[in-house]
Design a protein around this motif. Structure first.
Motif, mmCIF file in Angstrom:
data_model
loop_
_atom_site.group_PDB
_atom_site.id
_atom_site.type_symbol
_atom_site.label_atom_id
_atom_site.label_comp_id
_atom_site.label_asym_id
_atom_site.label_seq_id
_atom_site.Cartn_x
_atom_site.Cartn_y
_atom_site.Cartn_z
ATOM 1 N N GLN A 1 0.917 -1.263 -0.045
ATOM 2 C CA GLN A 1 -0.035 -0.073 -0.033
ATOM 3 C C GLN A 1 0.950 1.142 0.076
ATOM 4 O O GLN A 1 1.895 1.279 0.664
ATOM 5 N N GLU A 2 0.402 2.284 -0.778
ATOM 6 C CA GLU A 2 1.208 3.325 -0.895
ATOM 7 C C GLU A 2 0.421 4.493 -0.435
ATOM 8 O O GLU A 2 -0.922 4.751 -0.770
ATOM 9 N N THR A 3 0.730 5.386 0.413
ATOM 10 C CA THR A 3 0.103 6.723 0.826
ATOM 11 C C THR A 3 0.897 7.943 0.505
ATOM 12 O O THR A 3 2.232 7.714 0.667
ATOM 13 N N SER A 4 0.468 9.077 0.045
ATOM 14 C CA SER A 4 1.201 10.149 -0.172
ATOM 15 C C SER A 4 0.962 11.402 0.937
ATOM 16 O O SER A 4 0.084 11.563 1.557
ATOM 17 N N LEU A 5 1.973 12.359 0.679
ATOM 18 C CA LEU A 5 1.595 13.610 1.655
ATOM 19 C C LEU A 5 2.447 14.757 0.859
ATOM 20 O O LEU A 5 3.529 14.622 0.489
ATOM 21 N N GLU A 6 1.543 15.828 0.732
ATOM 22 C CA GLU A 6 2.231 17.205 0.136
ATOM 23 C C GLU A 6 2.941 17.719 1.369
ATOM 24 O O GLU A 6 2.349 18.052 2.560
ATOM 25 N N VAL A 7 4.180 18.002 1.279
ATOM 26 C CA VAL A 7 5.116 18.685 2.274
ATOM 27 C C VAL A 7 5.524 20.232 2.091
ATOM 28 O O VAL A 7 5.926 20.456 0.872
ATOM 29 N N THR A 8 5.073 21.238 3.051
ATOM 30 C CA THR A 8 5.737 22.656 2.810
ATOM 31 C C THR A 8 6.553 23.055 3.835
ATOM 32 O O THR A 8 6.355 22.156 4.872
ATOM 33 N N VAL A 9 7.380 23.780 3.760
ATOM 34 C CA VAL A 9 8.343 24.065 4.664
ATOM 35 C C VAL A 9 7.977 25.736 5.209
ATOM 36 O O VAL A 9 7.745 26.627 4.455
ATOM 37 N N GLU A 10 7.557 25.864 6.506
ATOM 38 C CA GLU A 10 7.226 27.090 6.896
ATOM 39 C C GLU A 10 8.232 28.149 6.679
ATOM 40 O O GLU A 10 9.250 28.083 7.046
ATOM 41 N N GLY A 11 7.695 29.170 5.973
ATOM 42 C CA GLY A 11 8.525 30.368 5.712
ATOM 43 C C GLY A 11 9.014 30.247 4.393
ATOM 44 O O GLY A 11 9.718 31.224 3.912
ATOM 45 N N LEU A 12 8.911 29.121 3.890
ATOM 46 C CA LEU A 12 9.451 28.887 2.287
ATOM 47 C C LEU A 12 8.512 28.721 1.182
ATOM 48 O O LEU A 12 8.607 28.377 0.163
ATOM 49 N N THR A 13 7.082 28.325 1.840
ATOM 50 C CA THR A 13 6.077 28.162 0.985
ATOM 51 C C THR A 13 6.012 29.077 -0.122
ATOM 52 O O THR A 13 5.787 28.470 -1.409
ATOM 53 N N SER A 14 6.163 30.304 -0.161
ATOM 54 C CA SER A 14 5.927 31.061 -1.220
ATOM 55 C C SER A 14 6.909 31.058 -2.273
ATOM 56 O O SER A 14 6.891 31.284 -3.423
ATOM 57 N N HIS A 15 7.973 30.249 -1.967
ATOM 58 C CA HIS A 15 9.092 30.051 -3.175
ATOM 59 C C HIS A 15 8.918 28.668 -3.548
ATOM 60 O O HIS A 15 10.027 28.383 -4.260
ATOM 61 N N CYS A 16 8.016 27.817 -3.201
ATOM 62 C CA CYS A 16 8.002 26.598 -3.649
ATOM 63 C C CYS A 16 6.839 26.221 -4.418
ATOM 64 O O CYS A 16 5.633 26.225 -3.889
ATOM 65 N N SER A 17 6.717 26.203 -5.816
ATOM 66 C CA SER A 17 5.557 26.064 -6.622
ATOM 67 C C SER A 17 4.929 24.905 -6.711
ATOM 68 O O SER A 17 3.918 24.637 -6.686
ATOM 69 N N SER A 18 5.829 23.772 -6.277
ATOM 70 C CA SER A 18 5.053 22.192 -6.186
ATOM 71 C C SER A 18 4.235 22.168 -4.950
ATOM 72 O O SER A 18 3.785 21.232 -4.743
ATOM 73 N N CYS A 19 4.382 22.910 -4.037
ATOM 74 C CA CYS A 19 3.654 22.583 -2.588
ATOM 75 C C CYS A 19 2.303 22.876 -2.709
ATOM 76 O O CYS A 19 1.689 23.977 -3.356
ATOM 77 N N SER A 20 1.451 22.295 -2.038
ATOM 78 C CA SER A 20 -0.108 22.589 -1.920
ATOM 79 C C SER A 20 -0.046 23.499 -0.702
ATOM 80 O O SER A 20 0.276 23.306 0.449
ATOM 81 N N PRO A 21 -1.125 24.284 -0.810
ATOM 82 C CA PRO A 21 -1.108 25.438 -0.117
ATOM 83 C C PRO A 21 -2.157 24.900 1.441
ATOM 84 O O PRO A 21 -2.292 25.507 2.223
ATOM 85 N N CYS A 22 -2.641 23.667 1.168
ATOM 86 C CA CYS A 22 -3.409 23.049 2.190
ATOM 87 C C CYS A 22 -2.845 21.938 2.778
ATOM 88 O O CYS A 22 -3.248 21.469 3.954
ATOM 89 N N SER A 23 -1.636 21.816 2.489
ATOM 90 C CA SER A 23 -0.686 20.720 3.194
ATOM 91 C C SER A 23 -0.333 21.307 4.549
ATOM 92 O O SER A 23 0.044 22.309 4.685
ATOM 93 N N PRO A 24 -0.202 20.362 5.585
ATOM 94 C CA PRO A 24 0.488 20.568 6.968
ATOM 95 C C PRO A 24 1.845 21.191 6.761
ATOM 96 O O PRO A 24 2.675 20.554 6.164
ATOM 97 N N PRO A 25 2.320 22.274 7.383
ATOM 98 C CA PRO A 25 3.587 22.800 7.178
ATOM 99 C C PRO A 25 4.619 22.218 8.087
ATOM 100 O O PRO A 25 4.319 21.299 9.152
ATOM 101 N N PHE A 26 5.768 21.959 7.756
ATOM 102 C CA PHE A 26 6.804 21.215 8.373
ATOM 103 C C PHE A 26 7.881 22.275 8.745
ATOM 104 O O PHE A 26 8.342 23.028 7.944
ATOM 105 N N PRO A 27 7.894 22.371 10.266
ATOM 106 C CA PRO A 27 8.707 23.597 10.695
ATOM 107 C C PRO A 27 10.161 23.297 10.481
ATOM 108 O O PRO A 27 10.604 22.331 10.289
ATOM 109 N N GLN A 28 10.871 24.716 10.263
ATOM 110 C CA GLN A 28 12.299 24.692 9.944
ATOM 111 C C GLN A 28 12.945 24.547 11.414
ATOM 112 O O GLN A 28 12.482 24.855 12.370
#
Length: 208
Positions: free
Chosen positions: A181-208
């Motif tokens: 079984q495969e499961t997936s997750l969109e990851v953003t980095v807090e403070g860098l989201t605006s510079h990452c076009s591939s990240c989902s705005p609804c995904s939970p942030p991963f703190p620096q």
């Protein structure tokens, strides 16, 4: 689901088969048996052999031992044994012994995997015994040195220190002998989201 074992007359050891919890397994009997031949089925595990049934040939019904009464069906015509509703505790070696030969079958009963990923990039197998967990980012395999096993069913992917390049889609694949079984997750980095076009705005942030 019915699982059939192949015959193993020419095999150097027990034939191995993996099946799912709740399925039925048909263990083949010996070849060239007659109606008058005696047969004995046993279950072997770490504590020694446990008798399943003893058939003395002829028209007498076989003597079936607990806990197989009600879920084991013996076919005198060919000596095969049908096990129904198998559980993880049924994993082990099964041996059939006749007047002239014997055969062994290795059965592994597994639960289907249920896996999930959390916002902290942890892959956890909620049910079933897992054999391996692998990670990918945007479809590409990740280096094993970024992954740590917290337990036999839990793997964590480390993203510290977090970088802009860590944004993206992560997936974990959990597998064993009968399922994956495969499961997936969109990851953003807090403070860098605006510079990452591939990240989902609804995904939970991963703190620096």
């Amino acid at each position: 689901m019915l699982v059939l074992f192949p015959r193993a007359l020419a095999a150097p050891g027990p034939v191995h088969k993996a099946t799912a919890v709740g399925s039925s397994v048909l263990l083949p009997g010996l070849e060239n048996i007659t109606h008058s031949d005696s047969l004995c089925w046993e279950f072997l595990n770490g504590s020694g052999p446990h008798p399943i049934l003893q058939h003395h040939g002829g028209v007498l019904p076989p003597a079936l031992h607990a806990p197989y009464a009600g879920r084991a069906l013996f076919h005198p015509s060919n000596g095969s044994l049908l096990l129904e509703d198998v559980q993880e505790s049924d994993s082990g070696t099964y041996r059939v012994t006749g007047d002239r030969e014997s055969l062994e079958f290795q059965l592994e009963v597994l639960r289907d995997l249920v896996a999930r990923a959390t916002g902290q990039v942890v892959c956890e197998v909620a049910e079933g015994r897992v054999a391996s967990i692998t990670w990918r980012k945007d479809g590409q395999p990740l280096s094993p040195d970024r992954v740590s096993w917290l337990s036999s069913s839990r793997s964590v992917l480390y993203l510290r220190p977090a970088k802009r390049s860590d944004c993206g889609s992560y997936s974990c694949n959990a597998s064993n002998g009968i399922s994956w079984q495969e499961t997936s997750l969109e990851v953003t980095v807090e403070g860098l989201t605006s510079h990452c076009s591939s990240c989902s705005p609804c995904s939970p942030p991963f703190p620096q």
